[in-house]
Design an enzyme around this catalytic site. Structure first.
Site, PDB file in Angstrom:
ATOM      1  N   GLY A  69       0.839  -1.200   0.000  1.00  0.00           N
ATOM      2  CA  GLY A  69       0.000   0.000   0.000  1.00  0.00           C
ATOM      3  C   GLY A  69       0.868   1.241   0.000  1.00  0.00           C
ATOM      4  O   GLY A  69       0.559   2.248  -0.640  1.00  0.00           O
ATOM      5  N   THR A  70       1.967   1.159   0.713  1.00  0.00           N
ATOM      6  CA  THR A  70       2.892   2.295   0.797  1.00  0.00           C
ATOM      7  C   THR A  70       3.414   2.658  -0.595  1.00  0.00           C
ATOM      8  O   THR A  70       3.424   3.830  -0.991  1.00  0.00           O
ATOM      9  CB  THR A  70       4.078   1.924   1.720  1.00  0.00           C
ATOM     10  OG1 THR A  70       3.545   1.598   3.007  1.00  0.00           O
ATOM     11  CG2 THR A  70       5.073   3.055   1.834  1.00  0.00           C
ATOM     12  N   GLN A 177      -7.672   0.508   4.274  1.00  0.00           N
ATOM     13  CA  GLN A 177      -8.425   0.040   5.444  1.00  0.00           C
ATOM     14  C   GLN A 177      -9.915  -0.141   5.188  1.00  0.00           C
ATOM     15  O   GLN A 177     -10.639  -0.534   6.096  1.00  0.00           O
ATOM     16  CB  GLN A 177      -8.213   0.999   6.627  1.00  0.00           C
ATOM     17  CG  GLN A 177      -6.794   1.007   7.169  1.00  0.00           C
ATOM     18  CD  GLN A 177      -6.398  -0.306   7.851  1.00  0.00           C
ATOM     19  OE1 GLN A 177      -7.235  -1.178   8.114  1.00  0.00           O
ATOM     20  NE2 GLN A 177      -5.120  -0.449   8.141  1.00  0.00           N
ATOM     21  N   SER A 197      -4.350  -2.882  -0.557  1.00  0.00           N
ATOM     22  CA  SER A 197      -3.231  -3.758  -0.200  1.00  0.00           C
ATOM     23  C   SER A 197      -3.748  -5.120   0.268  1.00  0.00           C
ATOM     24  O   SER A 197      -4.687  -5.188   1.060  1.00  0.00           O
ATOM     25  CB  SER A 197      -2.437  -3.065   0.920  1.00  0.00           C
ATOM     26  OG  SER A 197      -1.355  -3.851   1.337  1.00  0.00           O
ATOM     27  N   HIS A 199      -2.555  -7.566   2.210  1.00  0.00           N
ATOM     28  CA  HIS A 199      -2.396  -8.164   3.549  1.00  0.00           C
ATOM     29  C   HIS A 199      -3.367  -7.621   4.593  1.00  0.00           C
ATOM     30  O   HIS A 199      -3.403  -8.099   5.723  1.00  0.00           O
ATOM     31  CB  HIS A 199      -0.941  -8.068   4.039  1.00  0.00           C
ATOM     32  CG  HIS A 199      -0.509  -6.726   4.536  1.00  0.00           C
ATOM     33  ND1 HIS A 199      -0.387  -6.454   5.867  1.00  0.00           N
ATOM     34  CD2 HIS A 199      -0.131  -5.608   3.887  1.00  0.00           C
ATOM     35  CE1 HIS A 199       0.055  -5.203   6.023  1.00  0.00           C
ATOM     36  NE2 HIS A 199       0.218  -4.674   4.823  1.00  0.00           N
ATOM     37  N   CYS A 323       3.681   5.424  18.129  1.00  0.00           N
ATOM     38  CA  CYS A 323       4.804   4.834  18.894  1.00  0.00           C
ATOM     39  C   CYS A 323       5.178   3.469  18.339  1.00  0.00           C
ATOM     40  O   CYS A 323       6.340   3.116  18.265  1.00  0.00           O
ATOM     41  CB  CYS A 323       4.426   4.632  20.351  1.00  0.00           C
ATOM     42  SG  CYS A 323       4.121   6.154  21.204  1.00  0.00           S
TER      43      CYS A 323
HETATM   44  N1  PLP Z   1      -2.488   3.191   4.146  1.00  0.00           N
HETATM   45  C1  PLP Z   1      -3.178   2.845   5.242  1.00  0.00           C
HETATM   46  C2  PLP Z   1      -4.435   3.572   5.567  1.00  0.00           C
HETATM   47  C3  PLP Z   1      -2.716   1.826   6.062  1.00  0.00           C
HETATM   48  O1  PLP Z   1      -3.388   1.496   7.167  1.00  0.00           O
HETATM   49  C4  PLP Z   1      -1.517   1.168   5.720  1.00  0.00           C
HETATM   50  C5  PLP Z   1      -0.961   0.121   6.597  1.00  0.00           C
HETATM   51  O2  PLP Z   1      -1.198   0.101   7.779  1.00  0.00           O
HETATM   52  C6  PLP Z   1      -0.853   1.556   4.545  1.00  0.00           C
HETATM   53  C7  PLP Z   1      -1.356   2.569   3.781  1.00  0.00           C
HETATM   54  C8  PLP Z   1       0.408   0.878   4.113  1.00  0.00           C
HETATM   55  O3  PLP Z   1       0.101  -0.353   3.542  1.00  0.00           O
HETATM   56  P1  PLP Z   1       1.255  -1.485   3.420  1.00  0.00           P
HETATM   57  O4  PLP Z   1       1.410  -2.056   4.791  1.00  0.00           O
HETATM   58  O5  PLP Z   1       0.700  -2.462   2.442  1.00  0.00           O
HETATM   59  O6  PLP Z   1       2.471  -0.783   2.948  1.00  0.00           O
END
Ligand code: PLP
Length: 386
Positions: A69-70, A177, A197, A199, A323
């Site tokens: 997702g990142t 999410q 994403s 996972h 944190c």
């Molecule tokens: N965006 C949101 C809203 C998320 O909650 C997360 C992960 O917690 C991400 C992006 C990042 O996704 P990934 O863990 O697949 O990089």
């Protein structure tokens, strides 16, 4: 173990795992190879693309597979910024985005872009008026998440996307999410770009996608091969993509019934905690939320201590603050909602999932009652001694 941190990650569904196995063992070819063994892998990727597109209500050609997702958020923001640089250099986002968006915006500021961070209400909903007022002639992109990862609060993305479009501005939403948690086809949100994403919806880590509406200008941000329509260079994660498709299909099979079940369990948790413990606040309680998430702030104690106290009892939850990701600052999401640093620091996030049952909730409420009472006692003894 009672696992109540499904917003961090979910277990891989057994059926997802089984769908992936052949692509590690017998069908491990490179989808870009020209011979039949490679073509088999390509066919698997393309079938998966079609299945995901069907689930999300878009064309297969509108999906770009990424590793996370990142990465997908990075591609959306950097790709549009780069593609439209000659048109303008202003981006609008919200104060409560995931760091994948916020840190990318900061990096883009370092490259000469201007970014406006729109505030939220005390319930964690992006302020529509402020967003409307922030749009300028040189705005090229608005990026507002669909559901917040800490509070579960769902943002009015359809309204915001329409607002952006009226001003000729592209709209991206991070639906990491919400995907698989709400009975919505993501393509119907009206966004030009959507991140999701695997996972977070019982698929594997390392597989994700960016939906890019046909015709949306997007520059590549990786250099290398011509994979993913030349937008995202790099050999595709074939097994991961196959698993992702299986997970999406499964998520949509029972999204409504599972949503109702999780909402009832979440309400049970919140009722149980608020009646067993004094000085608790439920963040975003009156806003629309995804059904599995609860953000709870406890007066006079540290969320990190609660997380550790529950961990000893075999219960996994996370702090509402950053944190847990190694940042000592109180959560930017809760601060943006008006919580004091102290209240933000006293917050935990409980996120339920497929394996969560009533008895897990009841055990967690009891454990929270005991842990909070113990921590408050320690902090009052400490306070008296100081
Ligand atoms: N965006 C949101 C809203 C998320 O909650 C997360 C992960 O917690 C991400 C992006 C990042 O996704 P990934 O863990 O697949 O990089």
């Amino acid at each position: 173990m009672i696992y109540l941190d499904h917003n961090a990650t979910t277990p891989v569904d057994r059926r997802v795992f089984e769908a992936m196995v052949p692509f590690f063992q017998e069908r491990w070819g490179n989808p870009s190879s020209p011979y039949r063994f490679g073509n088999q892998a390509r066919a698997a990727v393309e079938l998966a693309r079609k299945r995901i597109a069907d689930g999300f209500g878009c064309k297969p050609t509108e999906l770009v597979f990424c590793s996370s997702g990142t990465e997908s958020d990075n591609l959306a923001l950097r790709g549009v910024a780069r593609a439209l640089r000659s048109k303008g250099n202003h981006i609008v986002t919200s104060a409560i985005e995931h760091h994948a968006v916020l840190h990318t915006c900061k990096a883009l500021e370092g490259e000469g872009f201007q970014v406006t961070y729109v505030p939220v209400t005390s319930d964690g909903v992006v302020d529509v008026e402020s967003l409307a007022g922030s749009l300028r002639n040189d705005t090229v992109l608005v990026s507002v998440m669909h559901a917040n990862n800490e509070t579960g609060v769902v943002q009015p993305v359809e309204e915001l996307a329409a607002l952006a479009h009226r001003r000729g501005v592209l709209f991206h939403t991070d639906a990491v999410q919400s995907a698989g948690k709400l009975p919505r086809r993501l393509a119907d949100l009206g966004a030009d770009l959507v991140t999701f994403s695997a996972h977070k919806l019982y698929g594997p880590k390392g597989a994700a996608a960016l939906y890019v509406r046909e015709g949306t200008p997007l520059a590549s941000v990786t250099t290398g091969g011509a994979q993913e329509h030349g937008i995202r260079a790099g050999t595709e994660n074939v097994a991961g993509i196959v698993g992702f498709a299986e997970a999406v299909a499964l998520a949509f099979e029972k999204v409504e019934s599972e949503g109702g079940r999780l909402r009832a369990l979440r309400d049970r948790l919140e009722r149980g905690v608020t009646s067993a413990v004094r000085g608790v606040r439920i963040n975003g309680a009156t806003a629309l939320r995804v059904p599995n998430t609860s953000s709870l702030s406890f007066e006079d104690i540290d969320g990190e201590s609660i997380v550790l106290g529950l961990d000893v009892q075999g219960i996994c939850v996370s702090t509402g603050s950053a944190c847990s990701t190694g940042e000592p600052e109180p959560s930017h999401v809760l601060r943006a909602m008006g919580l004091s640093p102290r209240d933000a620091q006293g917050t935990i996030r409980v996120s339920l999932g497929h394996e969560t049952r009533e008895e897990h909730i009841d055990t967690t409420v009891r454990a929270l009652k005991e842990t909070v009472a113990r921590l408050r006692k320690i902090s009052s003894v400490r306070g008296a001694a100081e």
